[in-house]
Design an enzyme around this catalytic site. Structure first.
Site, PDB file in Angstrom:
ATOM      1  N   ARG A  82      -1.392  35.003  -1.616  1.00 50.43           N
ATOM      2  CA  ARG A  82      -2.562  34.175  -1.323  1.00 50.43           C
ATOM      3  C   ARG A  82      -3.591  34.352  -2.440  1.00 50.43           C
ATOM      4  O   ARG A  82      -3.656  35.398  -3.079  1.00 50.43           O
ATOM      5  CB  ARG A  82      -3.190  34.591   0.009  1.00 50.43           C
ATOM      6  N   TYR A 225       3.336  28.908  -2.347  1.00 51.93           N
ATOM      7  CA  TYR A 225       3.594  30.197  -1.708  1.00 51.93           C
ATOM      8  C   TYR A 225       2.912  30.388  -0.352  1.00 51.93           C
ATOM      9  O   TYR A 225       1.707  30.140  -0.214  1.00 51.93           O
ATOM     10  CB  TYR A 225       3.147  31.325  -2.647  1.00 51.93           C
ATOM     11  N   GLY A 227       0.898  31.716   2.603  1.00 54.14           N
ATOM     12  CA  GLY A 227      -0.352  31.305   3.228  1.00 54.14           C
ATOM     13  C   GLY A 227      -1.075  30.176   2.503  1.00 54.14           C
ATOM     14  O   GLY A 227      -1.913  29.487   3.082  1.00 54.14           O
ATOM     15  N   LYS A 280       1.287  45.852  10.864  1.00 56.36           N
ATOM     16  CA  LYS A 280       1.167  45.030  12.077  1.00 56.36           C
ATOM     17  C   LYS A 280       2.525  44.660  12.662  1.00 56.36           C
ATOM     18  O   LYS A 280       2.725  44.721  13.864  1.00 56.36           O
ATOM     19  CB  LYS A 280       0.408  43.744  11.741  1.00 56.36           C
ATOM     20  N   ASP A 301       0.876  38.251  14.070  1.00 52.95           N
ATOM     21  CA  ASP A 301      -0.158  37.978  13.058  1.00 52.95           C
ATOM     22  C   ASP A 301      -1.406  37.262  13.580  1.00 52.95           C
ATOM     23  O   ASP A 301      -2.504  37.563  13.136  1.00 52.95           O
ATOM     24  CB  ASP A 301       0.453  37.154  11.918  1.00 52.95           C
ATOM     25  N   ARG A 393       8.907  38.294   1.010  1.00 53.06           N
ATOM     26  CA  ARG A 393       8.760  37.937   2.427  1.00 53.06           C
ATOM     27  C   ARG A 393      10.058  37.505   3.070  1.00 53.06           C
ATOM     28  O   ARG A 393      10.990  37.063   2.404  1.00 53.06           O
ATOM     29  CB  ARG A 393       7.768  36.750   2.526  1.00 53.06           C
ATOM     30  N   GLU A 520       5.982  56.856  17.743  1.00 51.08           N
ATOM     31  CA  GLU A 520       5.072  57.762  18.455  1.00 51.08           C
ATOM     32  C   GLU A 520       3.739  57.087  18.778  1.00 51.08           C
ATOM     33  O   GLU A 520       2.980  57.566  19.624  1.00 51.08           O
ATOM     34  CB  GLU A 520       4.837  59.056  17.662  1.00 51.08           C
ATOM     35  N   ASN A 521       3.448  55.984  18.123  1.00 54.16           N
ATOM     36  CA  ASN A 521       2.222  55.252  18.458  1.00 54.16           C
ATOM     37  C   ASN A 521       2.259  54.746  19.905  1.00 54.16           C
ATOM     38  O   ASN A 521       1.230  54.376  20.470  1.00 54.16           O
ATOM     39  CB  ASN A 521       2.005  54.082  17.492  1.00 54.16           C
TER      40      ASN A 521
END
Ligand code: OXD
Ligand code: MN
Length: 609
Positions: A82, A225, A227, A280, A301, A393, A520-521
């Site tokens: 981006r 590309y 975004g 994320k 997202d 990506r 573990e999160n």
């Protein structure tokens, strides 16, 4: 294509509404494509475009036995991410877009863009892509139409959104839709009729990613590309939608969405905002390490949230696919993602193996002996360069995710129980804290930051603020956006989701991560879920409520490490409060007085600690 193109030449299907046909005709007059094709969203249409792109040398079909119906694209080395410095928001006054966006006046920007778009599609096909962000016809969904001269963008839109005849048929005469115009800026015929050959990744050195929130228009030029080109994503679902949300009373957020279930089957839906490059997608597809707990994926997202008739906040993931960063995605770190990528994927800028499959750093512990790197050159582990671009990506359908929640496609979405804000902080910010109120939670979101390095100046390092992880994505003045969040809280009252802050990245003095992270999160998600349900306990601290009963059973972690993970250093936090003051100064008197009050109260609590 003649300048005075007639309506018939736009090739519109019968179901297309008149206002859409008229806009397509107007734009075709400006862009001057050779022909126009309406993307119908079918598999046959998808195949037709892939075959065309393969024949033109712009896509490589991967080995169908190893990676069925999957493709590799290599971009121009100058078109790999981006372009925030070329991203503009056009409003009547600069105050409306605020100090964190590039502003232009709409009339001036349109004039500036005109010579670039005039004839920019000469010699090319213009694809018309009707699409729905969110399930077609859903109460939180919204329709868009993208015009593009990029088959790559069209194919990616097919995976990332609901495209074609279904959203088109649902439009109805005179219905509202967001208008997106995208051109790679590489016409094959000039104004005098001279032709030139195409390249393997057409684009233009000059780039414009522009937004006109008042008229709900997007004009994107010069980049093919991600975004920049898939206009449903950052341009529409965040920049334009955040403004629509402001005007209509809802929220368009840079968040993942997960459904967390306890062993007893109690469900907590969590939306979480993290700046880019904080894992994320890993959290969205997390495999819990604690027995009986389940995390299911709703989105990775973007989340749109709207108050429902029951007074709660309901959320959808407006997308239908993942446009995820490949490097670092591996069997160990994210097995669900690796499984999601088994077929029907478009890869961009990853490496090609000798077997006709893909590879990137982190996919397997050991690199293959020979690859073709993202620039199309021979590569071996001794090459001394990365095989895949760091921002390479995958574009994959969400429905292929093994951890997908059944509700992902529910027309009205899911009710949100908790909102989480995170950043990459090596110091100061504890593993998890709960806000004292919605207002305090908005303060937490408004002050999210990441640190570049622990070694940077000052006791807390150099902080890069990324409020609500929306810095590059908020389509209006960030301070007005905070105010909008405060108003939403007032509207939701005690039905509002509870707000938390998390930090997986705190380090000890030796520079080692204190918390193991990844699966573990789930322990933190467990505490958040139980807190929402009134089943977990906490103790107040200057910065928020800290857990007193975090489940660390079966985890090898010392008492000292646990202490460090939750340590609050008043001096370092007071320094950070000074930085927050400076940060707020950017927005002058637009900063909501409630947030200034929160800062004052934070300082009070720190001084008393
Ligand atoms: C993304 C980003 O690509 O946030 O999702 O940068
Ligand atoms: Mn993102």
């Amino acid at each position: 294509m003649p300048n005075n193109m007639t309506a018939a030449a736009i090739n519109a299907p019968d179901i297309a509404p008149a206002n859409l046909k008229q806009w397509v005709a107007e734009m075709a007059e400006l862009l001057k494509p050779d022909s126009i094709e309406w993307y119908d969203g079918s598999e046959a249409n998808f195949q037709l475009l892939t075959e065309r792109e393969i024949a033109a040398g712009r896509l490589i079909r991967l080995n169908p036995e190893l990676r069925p119906n999957s493709f590799l694209a290599r971009t121009d080395p100058g078109d790999v991410a981006r372009v925030e410095e070329r991203t503009f928001i056009a409003t009547e006054t600069q105050e409306e877009t605020g100090p964190t966006n590039n502003w232009r006046h709409p009339d001036e920007l349109k004039e500036e863009l005109k010579p670039h778009f005039d004839g920019s599609m000469r010699g090319r096909i213009m694809y018309v892509i009707p699409f729905s962000m969110g399930p077609v016809g859903g109460p939180i969904s919204y329709t868009g139409v993208q015009l593009t001269d990029s088959a790559y963008a069209t194919l990616n839109m097919h995976i990332m959104t609901r495209t074609g005849n279904e959203p088109l048929a649902a439009m109805g005469e005179d219905s509202e839709f967001v208008r997106g115009v995208h051109s790679v800026g590489y016409p094959l015929v000039d104004v005098d009729g001279n032709t030139r050959p195409d390249t393997s990744w057409p684009c233009n050195e000059t780039k414009y990613i522009t937004h006109f929130p008042d008229t709900r228009e997007i004009f994107s030029y010069g980049s093919g590309y991600g975004g920049n080109a898939l206009l449903g994503k950052k341009c529409f679902a965040l920049r334009i939608a955040s403004v629509i949300g402001r005007d209509e009373g809802w929220l368009a957020e840079h968040m993942l969405l997960i459904k967390v279930s306890s062993p007893e089957g109690k469900v907590t839906n969590i939306a979480a905002a993290f700046p880019s490059a904080c894992g994320k997608t890993n959290l969205a597809m997390l495999q819990p390490t604690i027995p009986g707990w389940k995390v299911e994926t709703l989105g990775d997202d973007i989340v749109w949230m709207r108050p429902g008739e029951d007074g709660r906040l309901w959320a959808i993931n407006p997308e239908a696919g993942f446009f995820g960063v490949a490097p670092g995605t591996g069997i160990e770190t994210n097995p669900n993602a690796v499984e999601t990528l088994r077929e029907n994927v478009i890869f961009t800028n990853v490496a090609l193996s000798d077997e006709g499959d893909v590879w990137w750093e982190g996919l397997t512990p050991e690199a293959p002996k020979h690859l073709i790197d993202w620039r199309g050159r021979d590569w071996t582990p001794e090459s001394g360069v990365l095989a895949a671009h760091p921002n390479s990506r995958f574009t994959a359908p969400i429905e292929q995710t093994p951890s997908l929640a059944a509700e992902w496609d529910a027309l009205g979405g899911v009710p949100v129980d908790a909102i989480v804000f995170g950043g990459r902080r090596t110091t100061n910010v504890p593993l998890v804290a709960q806000s004292y109120s919605w207002q305090h939670g908005v303060f937490m979101g408004a002050t999210i930051a990441s640190e570049q390095t622990a070694a940077a100046e000052g006791p807390v390092g150099e902080l890069r603020r990324d409020p609500f992880a929306m810095l590059p994505f908020c389509g209006y003045n960030m301070a007005d956006y905070w105010n909008h969040w405060l108003k939403m809280g007032a509207l939701l009252g005690d039905k509002a989701p509870r707000i938390f802050q998390v930090n997986w990245f705190r380090k000890n003095k030796e520079g080692k991560f204190l918390w193991p992270g990844f699966g573990e999160n789930s322990r933190v998600l467990e505490w958040i879920s139980k807190r929402v349900q009134g089943r977990a306990s906490a103790t107040p601290s200057p910065i928020g409520n800290l857990p007193t009963d975090l489940n660390i059973e079966g985890l090898e972690i010392s008492d000292e490490t646990m202490k460090e993970l939750f340590a609050i250093n008043p001096e370092a936090w007071l320094y950070e409060a000074d930085l927050t003051d400076k940060f707020f100064e950017m927005f002058g008197d637009k900063v909501p007085k409630q947030l200034r009050l929160e800062l004052l109260e934070l300082r009070g609590r720190l001084n008393r600690a």
